[in-house]
Design a protein around this motif. Sequence first.
Motif, mmCIF file in Angstrom:
data_model
loop_
_atom_site.group_PDB
_atom_site.id
_atom_site.type_symbol
_atom_site.label_atom_id
_atom_site.label_comp_id
_atom_site.label_asym_id
_atom_site.label_seq_id
_atom_site.Cartn_x
_atom_site.Cartn_y
_atom_site.Cartn_z
ATOM 1 N N GLU A 1 0.825 -1.206 0.000
ATOM 2 C CA GLU A 1 0.000 0.000 0.000
ATOM 3 C C GLU A 1 0.862 1.260 0.000
ATOM 4 O O GLU A 1 0.582 2.224 -0.722
ATOM 5 C CB GLU A 1 -0.925 -0.002 1.218
ATOM 6 C CG GLU A 1 -1.825 1.229 1.296
ATOM 7 C CD GLU A 1 -2.711 1.233 2.531
ATOM 8 O OE1 GLU A 1 -3.346 2.266 2.802
ATOM 9 O OE2 GLU A 1 -2.755 0.207 3.228
ATOM 10 N N LEU A 2 1.921 1.256 0.798
ATOM 11 C CA LEU A 2 2.817 2.415 0.809
ATOM 12 C C LEU A 2 3.495 2.609 -0.545
ATOM 13 O O LEU A 2 3.678 3.736 -1.003
ATOM 14 C CB LEU A 2 3.866 2.242 1.910
ATOM 15 C CG LEU A 2 3.435 2.575 3.336
ATOM 16 C CD1 LEU A 2 4.520 2.160 4.324
ATOM 17 C CD2 LEU A 2 3.137 4.060 3.471
ATOM 18 N N ALA A 3 3.871 1.509 -1.179
ATOM 19 C CA ALA A 3 4.495 1.616 -2.496
ATOM 20 C C ALA A 3 3.521 2.228 -3.507
ATOM 21 O O ALA A 3 3.905 3.081 -4.321
ATOM 22 C CB ALA A 3 4.960 0.245 -2.968
ATOM 23 N N TYR A 4 2.262 1.815 -3.463
ATOM 24 C CA TYR A 4 1.270 2.387 -4.374
ATOM 25 C C TYR A 4 1.092 3.882 -4.131
ATOM 26 O O TYR A 4 0.873 4.653 -5.064
ATOM 27 C CB TYR A 4 -0.075 1.684 -4.189
ATOM 28 C CG TYR A 4 -0.133 0.275 -4.738
ATOM 29 C CD1 TYR A 4 0.805 -0.179 -5.657
ATOM 30 C CD2 TYR A 4 -1.126 -0.609 -4.344
ATOM 31 C CE1 TYR A 4 0.761 -1.465 -6.152
ATOM 32 C CE2 TYR A 4 -1.195 -1.895 -4.842
ATOM 33 C CZ TYR A 4 -0.253 -2.323 -5.742
ATOM 34 O OH TYR A 4 -0.306 -3.594 -6.237
ATOM 35 N N ARG A 5 1.181 4.298 -2.885
ATOM 36 C CA ARG A 5 0.938 5.698 -2.547
ATOM 37 C C ARG A 5 2.149 6.595 -2.761
ATOM 38 O O ARG A 5 2.008 7.765 -3.125
ATOM 39 C CB ARG A 5 0.480 5.803 -1.090
ATOM 40 C CG ARG A 5 -0.913 5.296 -0.857
ATOM 41 C CD ARG A 5 -1.250 5.184 0.602
ATOM 42 N NE ARG A 5 -0.930 6.376 1.375
ATOM 43 C CZ ARG A 5 -1.319 6.585 2.633
ATOM 44 N NH1 ARG A 5 -2.033 5.663 3.244
ATOM 45 N NH2 ARG A 5 -0.991 7.675 3.261
ATOM 46 N N ASN A 6 3.344 6.062 -2.536
ATOM 47 C CA ASN A 6 4.519 6.928 -2.444
ATOM 48 C C ASN A 6 5.517 6.783 -3.583
ATOM 49 O O ASN A 6 6.343 7.677 -3.769
ATOM 50 C CB ASN A 6 5.259 6.658 -1.124
ATOM 51 C CG ASN A 6 4.421 6.984 0.095
ATOM 52 O OD1 ASN A 6 3.379 7.637 -0.006
ATOM 53 N ND2 ASN A 6 4.859 6.522 1.250
#
Length: 615
Positions: free
Chosen positions: A205-210
Amino acid sequence: MKIPGADGLRVCQWDVGNFMGQGCSSRCVTRLGLNLAIAIPAFGLGVWGTSPALATMPDPVLRTQGEASLALADAAAIAHHPAPTDGGLTAERPADPHHLSQAESAEPNETDGGTFSPLPEASEEAAPEAEAAPEAVEDAAPTGIPETLPPRPGAEAEAVPIPAEVVLDALEYLNPDPNPLLIQTDPAEVEIIGTQLLTLEQAIELAYRNNPDLQVAELELQQSREVLNEARAARLPTVSVSGALQGQNTTSTSLGLVGGGLGTVTTERLGGVIRGQLDVVYNVFSSGRRTASIRAAEESIRLQELELERRREVLRLNTINEYYDLQQTVEEIRISQAFLEEAERNLRDTRLREEVGVGTRFDVLRAEVQTANARQRLVQAQSDRQIAQRTLARRLNLPPSITVNTVPVAIAGNWPLSLEESIVMAYQLRAELEQQLAQREIGEQQRRIALSERGPQVDLFANYSGQSTFTEDDGFNDGYQFGARVAWTLFDGGAAAARGRQREIDIAIAEERFEDTRTGIRLEIEQAYYSLQANQQNIQTAELAVEQAREALELAVLRFEAGVGTQLDVISAQSELTDAEGQYIRAVLGYNRALAALERSVSNLPERNYEPLPY
């Protein structure tokens, strides 16, 4: 105690005599503008809660916003940090062959600076399931491998989750600075002050966001949408307005009577002119150029949407692999630590035997060499973990002062499709195949655009113009025109035909790339599928090998103590146990990597929606 880079942090005192065993004899909590409440236990810096402003809260006073986080800090200060022996790692060797816990490696070392508590990994209803996890492990088949590997016996919980009402958006503070052009200029700004525990789902999820590469793909998609708007503008007429303001000075000379005689008369006249014109042009017929341009722009949007999907899938796979790489380095530390402890114990026993006259100097030297090699292996494993942490943090684009750690290793699940079903589904779902079809369609539309230049272009036009003069003879003139214009290039030397043939070649290239992509997708699936099957079998084999290697080490030690074995047998058994544990870790993570590769090869499947392993 002053934490570097944490301005305004309160100085805490503790009982130095109990530093290694029982933690602090006193505690203090300082709230920073960083929105973090920091509690200081005996062996590292732990961050658990949130706070809106800088405020010191001495124990036992608890304020409303920080009450939950401080209570968690009290519990974690007692249970979070077992007594370390070397490098902050627990010295006990696990008795469970399935152990893949990372409790020891999650301890802060000299470079970590601290450990953040994990983010809430599930809702409040998930808490009873977490408490029932040991029972679920016991219910597993005695000869199989549990889906979630049990924690090391005696290992403490990594951290206490923060209640959901305290953290509204648990991942928000891990977002990078909104200014992408920011460069840190103070060493304190890039100093790592905490380690955040993340599950695999949270990391994705963090990879998708950042991740910047994914954000670039989204911007390129927006750019292609604006290209479509530009192409659609050709359907509407073009309206333009022009005007001019001009001043003029007119001088005229003539013969006339001047003072009763003949002379030259000069006349000077000042004036100005304002002109204005309104033009309307509408392309009625473009030989297919307008329609082809719009269609090409629409296909470009589709191509960019597929590219965004492809980058998202690649990002997911890279994040998963780097997460597993970090898990592997953590387990290598645990295995190396256990091997070092066995080597140190063997060295102590060998020196005692030499002192009482039943051992030799040769045996001591061999034990010292084994211990030195084990210590080097542990140091290298710790270095590999730090590199893996920073690699994953870069992939997630985390703030520069935070690094990451992983949860214990678990078997991801089972692939529900056969090899043939996987191949057919990939042909239907892979974005790369659709990209080549979109590229082929773009080439066809560009060919039509090139050939349209040889056809007629018909425009309707209308204009209105007016002119006003500011002189002694003031006046205003206006007029309008309307009509149709036809432009037709009869001969261009073959340039348009050549451009059309170039686009035909682009179409052929897209078709060839489609075939190459299709065969490459099949190979990817076959490689991942066969690797998944091999590692699935290796897990059970490696589990049995760990049990046998542990039993062989116990027997070698007993034989050596009884005087019927040699030290070489003990050293060899220790090395074989270390290799067997490493093979087990590699088999489990190899299985997980192969499953992730299958997910990537097929794409567009619900994440982790698979059947559990049948053992």
